[in-house]
Every structure is written in structure tokens, then in C-alpha cells.
Design a protein around this motif. Structure first.
Motif, mmCIF file in Angstrom:
data_model
loop_
_atom_site.group_PDB
_atom_site.id
_atom_site.type_symbol
_atom_site.label_atom_id
_atom_site.label_comp_id
_atom_site.label_asym_id
_atom_site.label_seq_id
_atom_site.Cartn_x
_atom_site.Cartn_y
_atom_site.Cartn_z
ATOM 1 N N PRO A 38 -6.174 3.664 -13.872
ATOM 2 C CA PRO A 38 -5.853 4.988 -13.111
ATOM 3 C C PRO A 38 -7.152 5.133 -11.752
ATOM 4 O O PRO A 38 -6.743 5.943 -11.142
ATOM 5 N N PHE A 39 -8.213 4.292 -11.785
ATOM 6 C CA PHE A 39 -8.997 4.405 -11.007
ATOM 7 C C PHE A 39 -9.018 3.711 -9.863
ATOM 8 O O PHE A 39 -8.465 2.737 -9.753
ATOM 9 N N GLU A 40 -9.779 4.060 -8.764
ATOM 10 C CA GLU A 40 -9.619 3.088 -7.467
ATOM 11 C C GLU A 40 -10.581 1.847 -7.443
ATOM 12 O O GLU A 40 -11.928 2.268 -7.906
ATOM 13 N N THR A 41 -10.060 1.087 -6.897
ATOM 14 C CA THR A 41 -10.900 -0.376 -6.610
ATOM 15 C C THR A 41 -10.848 -1.001 -5.668
ATOM 16 O O THR A 41 -9.786 -0.729 -4.950
ATOM 17 N N SER A 42 -11.774 -1.698 -5.083
ATOM 18 C CA SER A 42 -11.758 -2.654 -3.961
ATOM 19 C C SER A 42 -12.493 -3.841 -4.205
ATOM 20 O O SER A 42 -12.822 -4.115 -4.999
ATOM 21 N N GLU A 43 -12.666 -4.740 -3.227
ATOM 22 C CA GLU A 43 -13.081 -6.051 -3.271
ATOM 23 C C GLU A 43 -14.771 -5.968 -2.917
ATOM 24 O O GLU A 43 -15.008 -5.476 -2.017
ATOM 25 N N GLY A 44 -15.696 -6.410 -3.757
ATOM 26 C CA GLY A 44 -16.879 -6.429 -3.498
ATOM 27 C C GLY A 44 -17.147 -7.741 -2.700
ATOM 28 O O GLY A 44 -16.533 -8.778 -2.117
ATOM 29 N N ALA A 87 9.477 5.883 -19.818
ATOM 30 C CA ALA A 87 9.519 6.326 -18.609
ATOM 31 C C ALA A 87 10.907 6.233 -18.148
ATOM 32 O O ALA A 87 11.193 7.175 -17.280
ATOM 33 N N GLU A 88 11.631 5.189 -18.357
ATOM 34 C CA GLU A 88 13.159 5.169 -17.956
ATOM 35 C C GLU A 88 13.953 6.115 -18.601
ATOM 36 O O GLU A 88 14.586 6.838 -18.025
ATOM 37 N N VAL A 107 7.372 9.556 -13.750
ATOM 38 C CA VAL A 107 5.927 9.432 -14.256
ATOM 39 C C VAL A 107 4.986 8.480 -13.481
ATOM 40 O O VAL A 107 3.893 8.992 -13.252
ATOM 41 N N TYR A 108 5.780 7.657 -12.799
ATOM 42 C CA TYR A 108 4.984 6.508 -12.165
ATOM 43 C C TYR A 108 4.108 7.185 -10.814
ATOM 44 O O TYR A 108 3.200 6.615 -10.379
ATOM 45 N N THR A 109 4.974 8.089 -10.463
ATOM 46 C CA THR A 109 4.323 8.971 -9.305
ATOM 47 C C THR A 109 3.151 9.807 -9.409
ATOM 48 O O THR A 109 2.598 10.500 -8.406
ATOM 49 N N ASN A 110 2.712 10.063 -10.735
ATOM 50 C CA ASN A 110 1.798 11.076 -11.244
ATOM 51 C C ASN A 110 0.793 10.414 -12.108
ATOM 52 O O ASN A 110 0.973 9.964 -13.251
ATOM 53 N N THR A 111 -0.602 10.164 -11.789
ATOM 54 C CA THR A 111 -1.712 9.669 -12.549
ATOM 55 C C THR A 111 -1.604 10.138 -13.901
ATOM 56 O O THR A 111 -1.886 9.597 -14.833
ATOM 57 N N LEU A 117 4.601 17.383 -19.467
ATOM 58 C CA LEU A 117 4.386 16.233 -18.679
ATOM 59 C C LEU A 117 3.903 16.238 -17.188
ATOM 60 O O LEU A 117 3.260 15.744 -16.605
ATOM 61 N N MET A 118 5.188 16.498 -16.562
ATOM 62 C CA MET A 118 5.063 16.657 -15.261
ATOM 63 C C MET A 118 6.172 17.875 -14.763
ATOM 64 O O MET A 118 7.053 17.851 -15.493
ATOM 65 N N ASP A 119 6.022 18.217 -13.600
ATOM 66 C CA ASP A 119 7.025 19.083 -12.914
ATOM 67 C C ASP A 119 7.141 20.359 -13.981
ATOM 68 O O ASP A 119 8.493 20.658 -14.262
#
Ligand code: ATP
Ligand code: K
Ligand code: MG
Length: 605
Positions: A88-94, A243-244, A254-258, A288-290
């Protein structure tokens, strides 16, 4: 001085320590024997281990788990991108092509390398060990997957260094397991070795190793793996399934909500564990959501059907390990199953059908890696006496060489180190050169590597030197105790041509490459003690060797990382102390109020 063994899992870490009476597993602050491999950045301080896991849903974007998957790998590799999708966390290229972890902390945008995050985890475990053992802990042995590359191994050493640890060895997980299994066992047969297959199924990977035991020694015959087959993959099957289901049933994605993803994944993991002991299991998640509460249910049979492809894949590393060991299934004395990922009953069934008999569980499935590492650390440490026991490990990849033109240097038997080469090991290579040259160390067979791993290891420059004609250059390679390859030394051998029957090297000899096991070639002291030595009619002169590794942390970055870690640790302590002071102040206030009230009451009455 205490010695410890660390098992750094993708999900859990275990610390074991050598004590006078044997090996003990250390407890964390919650009195648990396993500590979650999590580093979480809170509002004002970091939360490590169990505390980190507790804040995973609170700080989903700044809670880092599975950093072991991200250390020493290429950001752009498709396999790495697949892993990142689950996190769930953000990453980038070093800048070195590795992964960078991006998050907000103390109102600033921060970037950390996986080495830095791993160092935080190491520092936490070190601290925990010191509390338990009531003394400093620096010497340690750390378990690693056998499929770790040179880069990943160096990354682990860097992380340990930042945390103030001194790894005496990075030890293959299954080698540590085999050591713990073999050293106390006395009932091995006298005629020939006893072959045991170890299967370790963790959170993200499966490792299979064949070891041969005799009295007083063990030898690893083969390592095999599937680095994308572990408990996590079974969770993912359940995750996708529900999820399905929830999309159909509750009209939520659920895919739209971290946060919903994290919570559903966690619930699926729990569900999987319940299914290991029950024929069916429910799932219930509030809000869970909404603002929707969700409910579901699955039978173990249905779960196993959904997992049939995963289950089938277990046979590949098993078959590879046995084949590479060069033994028949009938020569296997036992199959030992470890790793908590293996607690799924269908896995036991699958292995039974692969080997034609049921695996055993004589070892502690979650602690055996750490225990073996602690034991080996005691063996390597001068302050402990452990019975004599010989451990011979094998390196899982073939290592080759390329010259500067990118041409593979053709070596006797095709490689500098063959797949399965025992290590630590020295090799001596003699080349004919007239000038400074480069040697690129590579993994010789890409098929042996995990998907997406670069075959480039490091580039060595041998020189400066120059000569009017080709001279013999002897290069001494070292595959060290950690499984890291380096050139230990290089020297020019100038033949003394003034003597009667010596001839200058001809052109033909330029391609003449001679290789031998370096250890017997000459004693290292002769080259280290003097720059130039006369040996018979030849003159030996040491040449500088410099190394340029492909990726990883530079010296400057390492120093910066050390400084940063100190800063972060100071911040944590400051916040903790403020909390303590606040608590003291608070109890003082309550206390005074009570006293005053009591007295006032007396006065009033
Ligand atoms: P790795 O070896 O991949 O680095 P790790 O060492 O942390 O990871 P383990 O602690 O051996 O992994 O195993 C963790 C996995 O075991 C998780 O996926 C967890 O869900 C699973 N697991 C634990 N208990 C059970 C159980 N009772 N039934 C099924 N799976 C279980
Ligand atoms: K573990
Ligand atoms: Mg493990």
C-alpha cells in the motif's frame, strides 16, 4: 558478549541467542516469540515490529512491510512491479535502479531505500535482544534466502552495519535449519551419508534444500526455490475471491480503497489460518467501505480447488533440488517440512504425493532458522565452545567472467564457480595481459536466477600497469562466507628471460587461461607482505584492484544513512521521553489533587 541469530522473514522475525545451556528464542515486549517485520511512520515517531503492525490500518501509506522483497532488486523488473502492486505504500525508482520508498513523516516528504528500512528493523531487533540478554549485541548470523544475489547480500550487510550489527555470516536459511537438525542427532548410520530434504514455505517464497549428514559434519547437496510461492499467494487467492463476491453482493470495489484492501487482506490471512484447522470458515468485516458491513463464507474444499495451480507449483523446486543433489527419491532418509506457510493441510498432501511419503515435522517450524543461525554464530565466535561440526554449504548460481569487450571469458568447465560450488572458496585465474584491464563478474546462467534479476554482479579494474609484452597476471577470487564474490588480489608475474631456457610469452599464449583453486596456489602472506617478491626466477608484483559494484549503496550514502538513522532514533527517544514525562506529570497532578481533596475534606469537616 552475546551471540545471536536473526531470521528476518517477510512476515515475522525471530531472534535466537546462544546461552550456556543451548539456544533460546527471545521474547519481544508483548512476550511473543515472533515479531512482525513492520516499520511504521506515525505522526511524531516510528513504530517498529509489533507496534508497527498495530498501526498498519491507521497509517496505511506509511507502514512498510515485506521490505525483504524490495532490497537489492531492480525497480523496473516486472517481478518487482508485481510485488509492489500488493503493497500500500508509494515507491519510485532510485538513482541506482533500485526501489525507493516514499512517504510523509514529520510534515516532510521522505525517501528511504529498502536498506534503510531494513536497518530500522535490524536496530529494533538488536535493541530487543540487548534488553533480553542484558548486554551489548553486535555479533550475529543472519538468515537469507539461498537465491539472494550478490547485490541483495551486500544490501543486507549495509543494513546490518547501519544498525550497528556485525554479521559474522549471512547464512542460507535452509543451511541454518540443516545445522540445527544435524548437530545434535547421533543416530546417523555409519555407512554413507544420510540425505534429508528440507522444505521451507514462508510468507513469500518456498525453498528446498538437500543436505547429506554424517557423524560430525553436514554437506549441502543442492538449493532450489520458487521465490513467488508462499503463504501470501494463498491469501491473495482468498482476497480475489472475496473482492469479487463483495462486488456482486454489496456493490463495492475494494481495489479502489487502500484501507479496505489492507483490511480484506488481513481478514483473508486469518481466514486461511482458520481453514487449516476447520472444514469451513466465515469472514465478517465491519464497515469495510462505503459504510457497509460485509459477510462471507468459504469451505476448505473450495479454497483448495481455487489453489490447485499454486499447489501444483510446489513440485518444481522439490524435483529440482533432488535432481541437482544427484540422488534418487529412494535415497532420501526424510523430508522435513518447516515455515509457517506450510501449515495449510493441502500442502502436506501435495508433498506426500511428490515424495511418495509423508514429510515430517520434527523441527520447530517458525524458529528453526533463527536457532540454526544462533548456533552457527556461537561456532564462529571465539568466546563460545561448540562441539566440532563441519558445515559445507553450496552456492546456488554459476558465476562467470566477461572481459571488457563484453566477451565471455571461456573458462575451464564454463564458469569461475559452478552452480553448487562449495563456499567459502578461493580461485586463482592466470591471464595474459599487457595493460590495465577490466573483468566483469556475472551470473553465467540466467535460467538459474529468480525472474527479473540482472546477471551483472560487479566490475573489477586490474591496474594501472603496462608492459611492452603480455605478462602473466594472477588474479585471486574469493567467494566469501556471505556468498559475495570479490577479487582479493592480483599480481604480475614477470619471468626472468635472461636465464637460459626461458622464452618470452608468445602471442598464442594470450588466450591461455589457467584456473586453479587459489588456496593451494601460494600462501596469501607472500603477496600481502611485500609489493615485490622474487620467487625462483619469476618476479611477482602486486597490482591494484578496484571494484565497481552494479547498484547498491555507495560509501557516502552509507554514511548519510547512518546519520539519518541516528536522527530518527533520537526523535523516537525524544517522543518517548516526553510521553514518560507527561505520564509522570499526569500522575503527579492526580496524586496532588487526591491529597489536596483529602485534606480539604478534613478541613471542611
Ligand atoms: P519468508 O520466509 O517468506 O521471508 P516468513 O519467514 O515471515 O516469510 P513464516 O513466518 O514462515 O514466513 O510464514 C508466514 C506465513 O505462514 C504467512 O503467510 C501466514 O499466513 C502463514 N501461516 C501461519 N499460520 C498458518 C496456519 N495455521 N495455516 C496456514 N498458514 C499459516
Ligand atoms: K520467520
Ligand atoms: Mg522464513
Amino acid at each position: 558478549m552475546s551471540v545471536v541469530g536473526f531470521d528476518i522473514g517477510n512476515e515475522n522475525c525471530v531472534i535466537a541467542a546462544a546461552r550456556n545451556r543451548g539456544i533460546d528464542v527471545l521474547l519481544n515486549d508483548e512476550s511473543n516469540r515472533e515479531t512482525p517485520s513492520v516499520v511504521s511512520f506515525g505522526e511524531k515517531q516510528r513504530f517498529l515490529g509489533s507496534a508497527g503492525a498495530a498501526s498498519a490500518t491507521m497509517n496505511p501509506r506509511s507502514t512498510i512491510s515485506q521490505v525483504k522483497r524490495l532490497i537489492g532488486v531492480q525497480y523496473r523488473s516486472p517481478a518487482v512491479q508485481d510485488d509492489l502492486k500488493l503493497l500500500p505504500f508509494e515507491t519510485s525508482e532510485g538513482s541506482d535502479g533500485g526501489v525507493l520508498i516514499c512517504l510523509r513523516y514529520l510534515d516532510e516528504r521522505c525517501e528511504f531505500t529498502p536498506v534503510q528500512i531494513m536497518a530500522m528493523l535490524f536496530a529494533h531487533l538488536k535493541c530487543m535482544a540487548e534488553k533480553n540478554l542484558d548486554g551489548a549485541v553486535t555479533d550475529c548470523v543472519i538468515g537469507i534466502p539461498s537465491y539472494f544475489t550478490d547485490l541483495q547480500r551486500r544490501a543486507y550487510l549495509d543494513a546490518a552495519h547501519i544498525a550497528g550489527l556485525r554479521p559474522l555470516r549471512l547464512m542460507h536459511d535452509c543451511t541454518a535449519i540443516a545445522l540445527g537438525y544435524g548437530i545434535y542427532k547421533t543416530d546417523f548410520k555409519d555407512s554413507g551419508p544420510t540425505n534429508v530434504v528440507f522444505v521451507d514455505i514462508g510468507h513469500c517464497d518456498t525453498q528446498v534444500t538437500v543436505a547429506a549428514f554424517e557423524h560430525g559434519r553436514m554437506k549441502i547437496l543442492s538449493h532450489a526455490f520458487d521465490n513467488h510461492l508462499g503463504g501470501r499467494d494463498f491469501d491473495e487467492i482468498l482476497f480475489k475471491y472475496f473482492a469479487e463476491k463483495f462486488r456482486e453482493q454489496y456493490n463495492i470495489d475494494v481495489y479502489t480503497n487502500t484501507r479496505a484492501c489492507i483490511r480484506l487482506r488481513a481478514s483473508c490471512e486469518k481466514l486461511k489460518k482458520v481453514l487449516s484447522a476447520n472444514a469451513e470458515a466465515p469472514i465478517n468485516i465491519e464497515c469495510l467501505m462505503d459504510e457497509k458491513d460485509v459477510k462471507g463464507f468459504i469451505k476448505r474444499d473450495d479454497f483448495e480447488n481455487l489453489c490447485s495451480d499454486l499447489l501444483k507449483r510446489i513440485s518444481f523446486p522439490c524435483v529440482n533440488a533432488v535432481n541437482e543433489a544427484g540422488i534418487g527419491v529412494d535415497q532420501i532418509y526424510a523430508i522435513e517440512l518447516v515455515g509457517s506457510g506450510s501449515r495449510i493441510p493441502a500442502i502436506m498432501r501435495e508433498l506426500t504425493s511428490i515424495f511418495g511419503r509423508e514429510p515430517r515435522r520434527t523441527l520447530n517450524a517458525s524458529e528453526c532458522v533463527a536457532r540454526g543461525c544462533a548456533l552457527h554464530c556461537a561456532m564462529l565466535s571465539p568466546t563460545y565452545r561448540v562441539r566440532d561440526y563441519e558445515v559445507q554449504d553450496s552456492y546456488p548460481f554459476a558465476i562467470g567472467l566477461q572481459s571488457e569487450e563484453g566477451n565471455t571469458i571461456s573458462l575451464p568447465n564454463g564458469a569461475l564457480y559452478q552452480k553448487g560450488n562449495p563456499f567459502p572458496s578461493f580461485k586463482m585465474l592466470t591471464l595474459q595481459r599487457s595493460n590495465t584491464f577490466h573483468l566483469d563478474v556475472i551470473y553465467a546462467n540466467e535460467n538459474e536466477l529468480p525472474a527479473g534479476v540482472s546477471p551483472n554482479v560487479s566490475r573489477f579494474t586490474i591496474g594501472p600497469f603496462s608492459s611492452s609484452h603480455n605478462v602473466k597476471v594472477k588474479v585471486r577470487f574469493h567467494l566469501n562466507l556471505h556468498g559475495i564474490v570479490s577479487i582479493e588480489s592480483a599480481s604480475l608475474i614477470e619471468e626472468d628471460y635472461s636465464s637460459n631456457n626461458a622464452h618470452p610469452p608468445s602471442e598464442q599464449m594470450a588466450s591461455d587461461i589457467h584456473m586453479s583453486n587459489g588456496a593451494s596456489e601460494y600462501s596469501p602472506s607472500t603477496t600481502h607482505s611485500a609489493d615485490e617478491t622474487r620467487k625462483g626466477k619469476a618476479r611477482r608484483q602486486n597490482v591494484t584492484v578496484s571494484q565497481d559494484v552494479c547498484g547498491g549503496t555507495t560509501r557516502d550514502e552509507l554514511l548519510q544513512a547512518l546519520e539519518k538513522e541516528r536522527e530518527l532514533a533520537y526523535q523516537d527517544i525524544k517522543v518517548e521521553q516526553t510521553k514518560e514525562k507527561k505520564n509522570t506529570l499526569e500522575s503527579f497532578v492526580y496524586d496532588t489533587r487526591n491529597k489536596v481533596c483529602n485534606r480539604l475534606e478534613q478541613v471542611i469537616w
